[in-house]
Design a protein around this motif. Structure first.
Motif, PDB file in Angstrom:
ATOM      1  N   LEU A 202      38.155  40.094 -20.254  1.00 46.54           N
ATOM      2  CA  LEU A 202      37.753  38.894 -21.378  1.00 46.54           C
ATOM      3  C   LEU A 202      38.101  37.628 -20.741  1.00 46.54           C
ATOM      4  O   LEU A 202      37.247  36.880 -20.976  1.00 46.54           O
ATOM      5  CB  LEU A 202      39.036  39.107 -22.540  1.00 46.54           C
ATOM      6  CG  LEU A 202      38.655  38.119 -23.734  1.00 46.54           C
ATOM      7  CD1 LEU A 202      37.199  38.331 -24.296  1.00 46.54           C
ATOM      8  CD2 LEU A 202      39.910  38.590 -24.592  1.00 46.54           C
ATOM      9  N   CYS A 203      39.147  37.351 -20.088  1.00 45.71           N
ATOM     10  CA  CYS A 203      39.222  36.145 -19.230  1.00 45.71           C
ATOM     11  C   CYS A 203      38.181  35.580 -18.424  1.00 45.71           C
ATOM     12  O   CYS A 203      37.597  34.850 -18.559  1.00 45.71           O
ATOM     13  CB  CYS A 203      40.618  36.143 -18.702  1.00 45.71           C
ATOM     14  SG  CYS A 203      42.019  35.786 -19.757  1.00 45.71           S
TER      15      CYS A 203
ATOM     16  N   THR B 230      32.186  38.823 -26.087  1.00 41.96           N
ATOM     17  CA  THR B 230      33.690  38.360 -26.283  1.00 41.96           C
ATOM     18  C   THR B 230      34.147  39.030 -27.592  1.00 41.96           C
ATOM     19  O   THR B 230      35.286  39.644 -27.630  1.00 41.96           O
ATOM     20  CB  THR B 230      33.966  36.926 -26.107  1.00 41.96           C
ATOM     21  OG1 THR B 230      33.340  36.244 -27.140  1.00 41.96           O
ATOM     22  CG2 THR B 230      33.782  36.556 -24.819  1.00 41.96           C
ATOM     23  N   PHE B 231      33.444  39.105 -28.550  1.00 45.74           N
ATOM     24  CA  PHE B 231      33.771  39.528 -29.807  1.00 45.74           C
ATOM     25  C   PHE B 231      33.970  41.142 -29.869  1.00 45.74           C
ATOM     26  O   PHE B 231      35.091  41.602 -30.168  1.00 45.74           O
ATOM     27  CB  PHE B 231      32.589  39.493 -30.944  1.00 45.74           C
ATOM     28  CG  PHE B 231      32.863  40.182 -32.110  1.00 45.74           C
ATOM     29  CD1 PHE B 231      33.756  39.428 -33.343  1.00 45.74           C
ATOM     30  CD2 PHE B 231      32.398  41.346 -32.594  1.00 45.74           C
ATOM     31  CE1 PHE B 231      33.981  40.173 -34.229  1.00 45.74           C
ATOM     32  CE2 PHE B 231      32.504  41.825 -33.609  1.00 45.74           C
ATOM     33  CZ  PHE B 231      33.076  41.358 -34.513  1.00 45.74           C
ATOM     34  N   PHE B 232      33.142  41.852 -28.945  1.00 43.44           N
ATOM     35  CA  PHE B 232      33.524  43.342 -28.809  1.00 43.44           C
ATOM     36  C   PHE B 232      34.552  43.526 -28.033  1.00 43.44           C
ATOM     37  O   PHE B 232      35.433  44.624 -28.245  1.00 43.44           O
ATOM     38  CB  PHE B 232      32.057  43.963 -28.429  1.00 43.44           C
ATOM     39  CG  PHE B 232      31.144  43.940 -29.489  1.00 43.44           C
ATOM     40  CD1 PHE B 232      31.073  44.597 -30.891  1.00 43.44           C
ATOM     41  CD2 PHE B 232      29.939  43.407 -29.285  1.00 43.44           C
ATOM     42  CE1 PHE B 232      30.471  44.506 -31.786  1.00 43.44           C
ATOM     43  CE2 PHE B 232      28.714  43.507 -30.189  1.00 43.44           C
ATOM     44  CZ  PHE B 232      28.838  43.974 -31.593  1.00 43.44           C
ATOM     45  N   ILE B 233      34.621  42.817 -27.156  1.00 45.76           N
ATOM     46  CA  ILE B 233      35.892  43.051 -26.151  1.00 45.76           C
ATOM     47  C   ILE B 233      37.082  42.616 -26.833  1.00 45.76           C
ATOM     48  O   ILE B 233      38.226  43.600 -26.999  1.00 45.76           O
ATOM     49  CB  ILE B 233      35.958  42.033 -24.801  1.00 45.76           C
ATOM     50  CG1 ILE B 233      34.701  42.348 -24.021  1.00 45.76           C
ATOM     51  CG2 ILE B 233      37.162  42.190 -24.192  1.00 45.76           C
ATOM     52  CD1 ILE B 233      34.534  41.466 -22.669  1.00 45.76           C
TER      53      ILE B 233
ATOM     54  N   ILE C  67      24.871  35.584 -26.970  1.00 46.10           N
ATOM     55  CA  ILE C  67      25.104  36.952 -26.121  1.00 46.10           C
ATOM     56  C   ILE C  67      26.552  37.088 -25.567  1.00 46.10           C
ATOM     57  O   ILE C  67      27.458  37.822 -25.720  1.00 46.10           O
ATOM     58  CB  ILE C  67      24.079  37.152 -25.109  1.00 46.10           C
ATOM     59  CG1 ILE C  67      22.851  37.593 -25.726  1.00 46.10           C
ATOM     60  CG2 ILE C  67      24.397  38.486 -24.228  1.00 46.10           C
ATOM     61  CD1 ILE C  67      21.688  37.638 -24.791  1.00 46.10           C
ATOM     62  N   GLY C  68      26.989  35.684 -25.056  1.00 37.39           N
ATOM     63  CA  GLY C  68      28.296  35.622 -24.549  1.00 37.39           C
ATOM     64  C   GLY C  68      29.546  35.818 -25.595  1.00 37.39           C
ATOM     65  O   GLY C  68      30.553  36.374 -25.683  1.00 37.39           O
ATOM     66  N   TRP C  69      29.274  35.155 -26.670  1.00 40.06           N
ATOM     67  CA  TRP C  69      30.172  35.129 -27.891  1.00 40.06           C
ATOM     68  C   TRP C  69      30.205  36.650 -28.376  1.00 40.06           C
ATOM     69  O   TRP C  69      31.185  37.121 -28.833  1.00 40.06           O
ATOM     70  CB  TRP C  69      29.906  34.190 -29.019  1.00 40.06           C
ATOM     71  CG  TRP C  69      30.524  32.887 -28.617  1.00 40.06           C
ATOM     72  CD1 TRP C  69      29.452  31.830 -28.402  1.00 40.06           C
ATOM     73  CD2 TRP C  69      31.398  32.330 -28.286  1.00 40.06           C
ATOM     74  NE1 TRP C  69      30.206  30.798 -28.107  1.00 40.06           N
ATOM     75  CE2 TRP C  69      31.597  31.103 -28.213  1.00 40.06           C
ATOM     76  CE3 TRP C  69      32.779  33.039 -28.305  1.00 40.06           C
ATOM     77  CZ2 TRP C  69      32.664  30.474 -27.848  1.00 40.06           C
ATOM     78  CZ3 TRP C  69      34.066  32.143 -27.856  1.00 40.06           C
ATOM     79  CH2 TRP C  69      33.898  30.942 -27.654  1.00 40.06           C
TER      80      TRP C  69
END
Length: 138
Positions: free
Chosen positions: A59-60, A10-13, A5-7
């Protein structure tokens, strides 16, 4: 599952950041070919610069909170550059100087786009790696 879910987050961001930078690049190209006037360009640019900076900050923070230290350290220079631009008040486009700064602005956006694409490729690698590790657990 939490890593996946975290990845994905970050992919969508990253996809949204690439979209914003690509939009800025298209606007600069439109100005170069005289399809848009400088006033419209400044309005469009100045509306989306701060959301770009905030999205990069988010994102960071997501990288930091999910424990992806390498990706966090990789995205820190881009965040630092954005913060430096904002603190020096060079983040907005000036209508009277846009033709003088057009080459620099395009080069800056191309570098940002390349940086984000490299980050996206690394994020995709880690996303697929996480999916592969999750499949091995079952």
């Amino acid at each position: 599952m939490a890593g996946l879910i975290g990845w994905l987050l970050t992919f969508f961001i990253l996809i949204s950041l690439i979209g914003v930078v690509a939009f800025q690049l298209v606007c600069l190209t439109d100005l170069e070919f005289d399809y848009i006037n400088p006033y419209d360009l400044a309005v469009r640019f100045n509306k989306i610069v701060l959301p770009e900076f905030v999205t990069q900050g988010v994102l960071c923070i997501v990288f930091l909170l999910t424990g992806h230290w390498f990706m966090f350290l990789l995205s820190l220079p881009y965040l630092w550059y954005n913060v430096r631009l904002y603190m020096q008040k060079k983040h907005s486009v000036d209508v009277t100087e846009i033709y003088n700064q057009l080459h620099w602005e395009k080069k800056q956006r191309l570098i940002k786009l390349g940086y984000l694409i490299v980050t996206l490729v690394m994020c995709l690698f880690w996303l697929l790696w996480t999916i592969g590790v999750d499949d091995d657990e079952y």
